[in-house]
Scaffold this active site. Structure first.
Site, PDB file in Angstrom:
ATOM      1  N   CYS A 179       1.415  -1.173   0.423  1.00  0.00           N
ATOM      2  CA  CYS A 179       0.024  -0.185   0.114  1.00  0.00           C
ATOM      3  C   CYS A 179       1.178   1.165  -0.221  1.00  0.00           C
ATOM      4  O   CYS A 179       2.544   0.938   0.197  1.00  0.00           O
ATOM      5  CB  CYS A 179      -0.842  -0.054   1.310  1.00  0.00           C
ATOM      6  SG  CYS A 179      -1.600  -1.667   1.660  1.00  0.00           S
ATOM      7  N   ARG A 234       1.257   1.656  -6.422  1.00  0.00           N
ATOM      8  CA  ARG A 234       1.744   0.204  -5.841  1.00  0.00           C
ATOM      9  C   ARG A 234       0.601  -0.737  -5.178  1.00  0.00           C
ATOM     10  O   ARG A 234       0.542  -1.567  -4.702  1.00  0.00           O
ATOM     11  CB  ARG A 234       2.608   0.714  -4.231  1.00  0.00           C
ATOM     12  CG  ARG A 234       3.807   0.890  -4.595  1.00  0.00           C
ATOM     13  CD  ARG A 234       4.831   1.462  -3.356  1.00  0.00           C
ATOM     14  NE  ARG A 234       5.969   1.871  -3.972  1.00  0.00           N
ATOM     15  CZ  ARG A 234       7.225   1.738  -2.961  1.00  0.00           C
ATOM     16  NH1 ARG A 234       7.175   1.220  -2.088  1.00  0.00           N
ATOM     17  NH2 ARG A 234       7.967   2.189  -3.982  1.00  0.00           N
ATOM     18  N   TRP A 284      -4.008  -1.943  -0.824  1.00  0.00           N
ATOM     19  CA  TRP A 284      -3.458  -2.984  -1.592  1.00  0.00           C
ATOM     20  C   TRP A 284      -3.838  -4.621  -0.774  1.00  0.00           C
ATOM     21  O   TRP A 284      -3.433  -4.449   0.640  1.00  0.00           O
ATOM     22  CB  TRP A 284      -2.252  -3.150  -1.640  1.00  0.00           C
ATOM     23  CG  TRP A 284      -1.342  -5.001  -2.525  1.00  0.00           C
ATOM     24  CD1 TRP A 284      -1.063  -6.034  -1.837  1.00  0.00           C
ATOM     25  CD2 TRP A 284      -1.633  -4.615  -4.479  1.00  0.00           C
ATOM     26  NE1 TRP A 284      -0.313  -6.782  -3.349  1.00  0.00           N
ATOM     27  CE2 TRP A 284      -1.461  -6.122  -4.249  1.00  0.00           C
ATOM     28  CE3 TRP A 284      -1.931  -3.865  -5.178  1.00  0.00           C
ATOM     29  CZ2 TRP A 284      -0.941  -6.701  -6.081  1.00  0.00           C
ATOM     30  CZ3 TRP A 284      -2.045  -5.133  -5.858  1.00  0.00           C
ATOM     31  CH2 TRP A 284      -1.062  -5.895  -6.616  1.00  0.00           C
ATOM     32  N   ASN A 297       0.184   0.699   6.468  1.00  0.00           N
ATOM     33  CA  ASN A 297       0.951  -0.068   5.814  1.00  0.00           C
ATOM     34  C   ASN A 297       1.471  -1.714   6.383  1.00  0.00           C
ATOM     35  O   ASN A 297       1.885  -1.818   7.590  1.00  0.00           O
ATOM     36  CB  ASN A 297       1.764   0.249   4.507  1.00  0.00           C
ATOM     37  CG  ASN A 297       1.457   1.367   3.332  1.00  0.00           C
ATOM     38  OD1 ASN A 297       0.338   1.975   4.142  1.00  0.00           O
ATOM     39  ND2 ASN A 297       2.428   1.328   2.800  1.00  0.00           N
ATOM     40  N   GLY A 298       0.824  -2.201   5.720  1.00  0.00           N
ATOM     41  CA  GLY A 298       2.185  -4.052   6.737  1.00  0.00           C
ATOM     42  C   GLY A 298       0.033  -4.486   6.797  1.00  0.00           C
ATOM     43  O   GLY A 298      -0.847  -4.714   6.332  1.00  0.00           O
ATOM     44  N   GLU A 314      13.314 -21.735 -15.301  1.00  0.00           N
ATOM     45  CA  GLU A 314      12.758 -20.204 -15.285  1.00  0.00           C
ATOM     46  C   GLU A 314      13.952 -19.369 -15.236  1.00  0.00           C
ATOM     47  O   GLU A 314      13.670 -18.499 -16.138  1.00  0.00           O
ATOM     48  CB  GLU A 314      12.733 -19.798 -13.822  1.00  0.00           C
ATOM     49  CG  GLU A 314      12.101 -18.660 -13.313  1.00  0.00           C
ATOM     50  CD  GLU A 314      10.859 -17.814 -13.790  1.00  0.00           C
ATOM     51  OE1 GLU A 314      10.095 -18.957 -15.010  1.00  0.00           O
ATOM     52  OE2 GLU A 314      10.741 -16.850 -13.287  1.00  0.00           O
ATOM     53  N   LYS A 373      13.367 -16.419 -17.936  1.00  0.00           N
ATOM     54  CA  LYS A 373      14.340 -14.735 -17.878  1.00  0.00           C
ATOM     55  C   LYS A 373      14.803 -14.608 -18.761  1.00  0.00           C
ATOM     56  O   LYS A 373      15.377 -13.147 -18.943  1.00  0.00           O
ATOM     57  CB  LYS A 373      14.832 -14.933 -16.135  1.00  0.00           C
ATOM     58  CG  LYS A 373      14.298 -14.646 -15.105  1.00  0.00           C
ATOM     59  CD  LYS A 373      13.541 -13.879 -14.196  1.00  0.00           C
ATOM     60  CE  LYS A 373      12.046 -13.879 -15.534  1.00  0.00           C
ATOM     61  NZ  LYS A 373      10.695 -14.082 -15.219  1.00  0.00           N
ATOM     62  N   GLU A 423      14.685 -13.642 -21.911  1.00  0.00           N
ATOM     63  CA  GLU A 423      13.101 -12.105 -22.731  1.00  0.00           C
ATOM     64  C   GLU A 423      13.429 -11.334 -22.226  1.00  0.00           C
ATOM     65  O   GLU A 423      12.928 -10.495 -22.817  1.00  0.00           O
ATOM     66  CB  GLU A 423      11.648 -12.801 -21.170  1.00  0.00           C
ATOM     67  CG  GLU A 423      12.025 -12.520 -20.050  1.00  0.00           C
ATOM     68  CD  GLU A 423      10.430 -12.357 -18.759  1.00  0.00           C
ATOM     69  OE1 GLU A 423       9.540 -12.297 -19.659  1.00  0.00           O
ATOM     70  OE2 GLU A 423      10.800 -13.602 -18.104  1.00  0.00           O
ATOM     71  N   HIS A 434      20.162 -37.725 -23.995  1.00  0.00           N
ATOM     72  CA  HIS A 434      18.878 -37.825 -24.349  1.00  0.00           C
ATOM     73  C   HIS A 434      18.856 -37.182 -25.400  1.00  0.00           C
ATOM     74  O   HIS A 434      17.880 -36.874 -26.189  1.00  0.00           O
ATOM     75  CB  HIS A 434      17.619 -37.555 -23.770  1.00  0.00           C
ATOM     76  CG  HIS A 434      18.072 -39.092 -23.136  1.00  0.00           C
ATOM     77  ND1 HIS A 434      17.803 -40.079 -22.926  1.00  0.00           N
ATOM     78  CD2 HIS A 434      18.203 -38.774 -21.426  1.00  0.00           C
ATOM     79  CE1 HIS A 434      18.524 -40.925 -22.220  1.00  0.00           C
ATOM     80  NE2 HIS A 434      18.507 -39.937 -21.292  1.00  0.00           N
ATOM     81  N   LYS A 447       2.762  -7.296 -19.419  1.00  0.00           N
ATOM     82  CA  LYS A 447       2.764  -7.407 -18.042  1.00  0.00           C
ATOM     83  C   LYS A 447       0.956  -8.367 -18.116  1.00  0.00           C
ATOM     84  O   LYS A 447       1.675  -9.397 -17.277  1.00  0.00           O
ATOM     85  CB  LYS A 447       2.287  -6.686 -17.266  1.00  0.00           C
ATOM     86  CG  LYS A 447       3.125  -6.487 -15.947  1.00  0.00           C
ATOM     87  CD  LYS A 447       4.112  -6.936 -15.801  1.00  0.00           C
ATOM     88  CE  LYS A 447       4.496  -8.085 -13.809  1.00  0.00           C
ATOM     89  NZ  LYS A 447       5.462  -8.626 -14.211  1.00  0.00           N
TER      90      LYS A 447
END
Ligand code: F6R
Length: 590
Positions: free
Chosen positions: A2, A27, A75, A99-100, A466, A470, A473, A489, A585
């Site tokens: 937040c 945020r 958020w 926040n939190g 992954e 990364k 991309e 193989h 995104k």
């Protein structure tokens, strides 16, 4: 996640708060709100949705007298993203923003049996507790007593009619900054630099455990001490907290994100998912569906679910699943993983599962997203807004949540849950700066050649997938991830002196087996970069990781290394790291 802004002074407060929140909106944008205290009148305004809704709602208002104002973009973590759950939360004469996560809010509510709560949030307990304590103490002591009771992460601003022109503040595990204004009688507060750039030159970054209040011309710390510094004047870099890209910032944020994810999830050596309390743990298997990075998190989680929870798991790429007319066991639990919660293929897969009457669970980062709304159950992964197109911190948060879920679903009484909890609680993903410098230096050696193989075994195999995603991309270099045992193989045919092979060689997972596969590649002249706690003579380059006794600690350390490796190579080739070509995104098309 937040955003927080506060102001004490005699300038127009609504605009100051709205302008500050605008800088923070990226945020969290579930809702926004503000409270203003001038001329003994305390007013608050809050609206679900984008900041513009609040701005429109307050269109004709203006607050020019000396006073205080606090504002918040939310958020959602506890409770729906609606007007009521928006901050500020209020009592009879005070308002609070936060926040939190207040981990012990349920216990604190017990102390307030006679109070009617308006919202479903953890935050509201703060303002009622404060007002309750003012019956026994002066406002300053009351605030101190409240802070002493809070467990969890918080940046808090509170204003009250009982203390004119005063903002109370407290910080623990969530950022909070105090900034000096144009004169001795003006102060700003914010949860990051961005809203302060251009309006303040001197700021103090509060430390965990600091709390106190700002009144007309002074700051009083009831705990901790304060030190002012010069503030940088670049708005873009302030949003990035001084990092050159959002991706780098988000990689560095991961240490905090792990803490956010596990907050409230571990109580009395048990894993808690309150949002799943009505989900019966009697499903026959788990089917997990996702795309891209989220799919890699799904693949990795299969090792955890099968090993920890002894549950059969099937992993599906959402775009494949939706057209394959899949056979679905009615007793299976269907999990979909999506950072954005809007990925079209994953959403369609979820619809198919629902049409087939499967129980569905979403792991999402965006609370009011389509997937979060549609699934029967939703676990929010708590990564905060991810701005970089290449996902890093969301993958990290997905993995911690999936690990927790694998322990939560575990029916085997004999498991060493205590040990796993100990490891989770002590997981430290702080970036080792020396290691980052080394990766920067190494990266320039990896700009030629015909491609990269990332290889490993077990849960480190999805990590290799992954890593290759990364790198490709954001640097546009050709990279593949392979299970190390698969080399022989076919893929090994590509091994020559122009191939880079990056091997994850954890000490606690099949080290010798992976080593044999790496030696096979080395014998064919490939350039070998080994990431391991164990020195490896045959490697051309070596990144040493911490010696530890749990493969998941190694997993997360290697995850950070591979993210930095991709980032630094992309920087060297001059690519736009945060906005790679051809990518978006949120992939809301097929
Ligand atoms: C890669 C990346 C993508 C996403 C994929 C799914 O860095 O971010 O591969 O993981 O598009 O997106 P979500 O998780 O939003 O469903």
């Amino acid at each position: 996640m937040c955003g927080i802004v506060g102001y004490l002074g005699n300038k127009e407060k609504k605009e100051i708060i709205l302008n500050g929140l605008k800088e923070l909106e990226y945020r969290g944008y579930d809702s926004a709100g503000m409270a203003i205290l001038c001329n003994d009148e305390l007013k608050f305004y809050k609206k679900a949705g984008k900041l513009q809704n609040l701005s429109d709602f307050m269109n004709d208002l203006s607050f020019k007298e000396l006073g205080v104002a606090i504002g918040h973009t939310r958020w959602a973590t506890h409770g729906k993203p609606d007007d009521i759950n928006s901050h500020p939360h209020y009592g009879e004469f005070s308002c609070v923003i936060h926040n939190g996560i207040i981990e012990n809010y349920k216990e604190l509510k017990e102390e307030l049996k006679n109070v009617n709560f308006n919202s479903q949030t953890d935050t509201e307990v703060i303002v009622h507790l404060f007002e309750e304590y003012t019956k026994k103490f002066d406002v300053y002591t009351a605030f101190s007593e409240v802070v002493k009771k809070l467990q969890g992460a918080y940046a808090i601003l509170l204003i009250t009619k009982k203390a004119k022109n005063t903002i109370f503040f407290a910080k623990n595990n969530a950022p909070l900054i105090i900034a000096k204004g144009d004169n001795d009688k003006e102060f700003y507060l914010a949860s990051c630099d961005a809203p302060l750039v251009g309006i303040s030159k001197e700021v103090a970054y509060l430390n965990d455990g600091d709390y106190g209040y700002i009144s007309e011309d002074k700051i009083t710390l009831l705990n901790g001490k304060i030190e002012f510094k010069q503030l940088s004047s670049d708005r873009q870099s302030a949003q990035k907290d001084g990092f050159s890209t959002f991706m780098e910032k988000e990689i560095y944020e991961q240490a905090q994100i792990v803490k956010n994810v596990i907050l409230g999830r571990i109580k009395n050596d048990k894993i808690c998912f309150d949002e799943l309390s009505s989900l019966e743990n009697n499903f026959s298997k788990i089917i997990i569906c996702a795309c891209g990075t989220s799919y890699h998190a799904a693949l990795a989680s299969a090792y955890l679910f099968e090993r920890e929870a002894k549950i059969e798991v099937r992993i599906e790429i959402a775009s494949e699943f939706r057209y394959k007319d899949a056979y679905l066991d009615k007793n299976a639990l269907f999990i979909c993983i999506s950072q954005s919660g809007e990925t079209a293929d994953t959403l369609e897969a979820l619809k198919i599962a629902k049409e087939n009457n499967l129980k569905t669970l979403a792991l999402c980062n965006v609370d009011n997203s389509s997937i979060a709304r549609l699934a029967d159950y939703c676990v929010l992964i708590r990564a905060g807004i991810e701005k970089s197109v290449a996902s890093t911190k969301a993958f990290c948060a997905q993995m911690v949540n999936l690990w927790l879920l694998s322990l939560y679903f575990n029916k085997n009484e004999k498991r060493a849950l205590k040990d796993e909890i100990f490891v989770l609680k002590n997981l430290d993903l702080s970036v080792n700066k020396t290691q980052h410098e080394k990766i920067k230096r190494l990266s320039k050696r990896y700009l030629h050649g015909h491609g990269f193989f990332f290889i490993s075994r077990d849960i480190f195999y999805p990590l290799a997938l992954e890593a290759s995603l990364k790198l490709k991309e954001i640097s546009y270099l050709h990279a593949e991830g392979y299970a190390a045992g698969e080399m022989k193989h076919g893929p090994i045919a590509l091994a020559d002196s122009e191939l880079f092979c990056v091997a994850f060689m954890p000490k606690n997972m099949l080290y010798e087996k992976t080593k044999s596969n790496v030696l096979e590649l080395s014998a064919r002249d490939a350039n070998i970069l080994v990431i391991s706690p164990i020195e490896f003579d045959m490697a051309d380059d070596f990144i040493k990781t911490k010696d530890c006794n749990h493969y998941m600690i190694e997993f997360f350390e290697m995850m950070v290394i591979m993210q930095l490796f991709a980032l630094e190579i992309a920087n060297k080739v001059g690519a736009n790291v945060d906005m790679p070509r051809n990518l978006a995104k949120s992939v809301t098309v097929e």
